[in-house]
Design an enzyme around this catalytic site. Sequence first.
Site, mmCIF file in Angstrom:
data_model
loop_
_atom_site.group_PDB
_atom_site.id
_atom_site.type_symbol
_atom_site.label_atom_id
_atom_site.label_comp_id
_atom_site.label_asym_id
_atom_site.label_seq_id
_atom_site.Cartn_x
_atom_site.Cartn_y
_atom_site.Cartn_z
ATOM 1 N N LYS A 66 0.801 -1.413 -0.036
ATOM 2 C CA LYS A 66 -0.029 -0.104 0.046
ATOM 3 C C LYS A 66 1.026 1.348 0.093
ATOM 4 O O LYS A 66 0.408 2.258 -0.409
ATOM 5 C CB LYS A 66 -1.165 -0.080 1.334
ATOM 6 C CG LYS A 66 -2.089 -1.052 1.241
ATOM 7 C CD LYS A 66 -3.197 -0.995 2.096
ATOM 8 C CE LYS A 66 -4.098 -2.160 2.101
ATOM 9 N NZ LYS A 66 -5.086 -1.946 3.033
ATOM 10 N N GLY A 130 -1.628 1.016 9.570
ATOM 11 C CA GLY A 130 -2.185 1.737 8.250
ATOM 12 C C GLY A 130 -3.993 1.547 8.392
ATOM 13 O O GLY A 130 -4.512 2.504 7.681
ATOM 14 N N MET A 217 -11.941 -5.400 12.329
ATOM 15 C CA MET A 217 -11.670 -5.317 10.995
ATOM 16 C C MET A 217 -11.336 -6.675 10.344
ATOM 17 O O MET A 217 -11.421 -6.865 9.236
ATOM 18 C CB MET A 217 -10.758 -4.273 10.521
ATOM 19 C CG MET A 217 -10.966 -2.848 10.938
ATOM 20 S SD MET A 217 -9.760 -1.642 10.119
ATOM 21 C CE MET A 217 -10.358 -0.150 10.725
#
Length: 283
Positions: A66, A130, A217
């Site tokens: 990323k 992140g 998540m």
Amino acid sequence: MIDRYAVIGNPVAHSQSPRIHAMFALALREDVEYGTILGRPGRFADDVKAFRQSGGRGLNVTVPFKLDAFELATQRSERATQAGAVNTLKFDRECVIGDNTDGAGLVRDIQENLGFDIAGKRVLLMGAGGAARGALLPLLAERPMRIAIANRTVTRAQALAARFEPHAAGVALSCGSYEDAGGPFDLVINATSASLSNVLPPLSPDVFAKGALAYDMVYGERARLFLAYSLANGAARAADGLGMLVEQAAESFFLWRGVRPVTLPVLAALRERDAEMTALNAR
Ligand code: NDP
């Protein structure tokens, strides 16, 4: 030539993205192909170039690329700039557009799919990597009453709070260790990778307010420990990150194709497959 898209990561074979995007494309009758690319560490730019030369129009980018994608982008959205990471690339002639759809996907899942209104609520965000960084701007935009960031490495939580303080606009933003977090909270988000190792972040059992929503998540079986702990300690509801995964994918699809997929049938199909796999493994 058919428009080609893919997810690039390492590892990548486990990715659900090809399945999700195939369902989006079928439902919307968009003639696209979506595959996987096993990216090579240190060769990200070469791998992207080769994909573009073979007709690639866009990429989803996952661990560990990323930041490479952020560097490669020639134009970045505000949310990508603030997240400091890119999970979606769109190739538009010479231009490489970088976006970050993770945080928007999280907020959409919480608000639209789970029906939890973030406005005016007390939010505990655990983690400062992140995923937490990508979540902060979209969370702040919903105007919660407060957001407390708790992280094992406190300096990382402090850096995150300092970075987003200018965007807080009336939201009380605090940071520190898990013991400092205070509470109770209406929304407790696990943005750490602790669940991947089947451990809990060191949160106090008192953090859950009456009616609280706990959100991990991480998705599937691996979220079970945190979600069970939350429900046992006062959370009224608990959700894993599968909806976030589908919603961030939908946001990417929208960026690429200009049409927004309907996500709930896709989420339901993935859950059904999950249940089948669990039943199969239990035999
Ligand atoms: P990072 O590696 O950037 O950050 C990991 C974070 O987890 C750090 O804050 C780290 O703390 C913390 N952490 C790790 N282990 C523990 C532990 N045992 N106890 C407490 N804290 C711990 O990862 P990301 O931010 O990129 O991703 C976080 C999670 O979010 C991942 O599990 C990922 O799978 C998931 N995710 C899900 C998405 C979805 O669509 N559902 C999208 C993106 C991410 P420290 O700073 O102290 O090391």
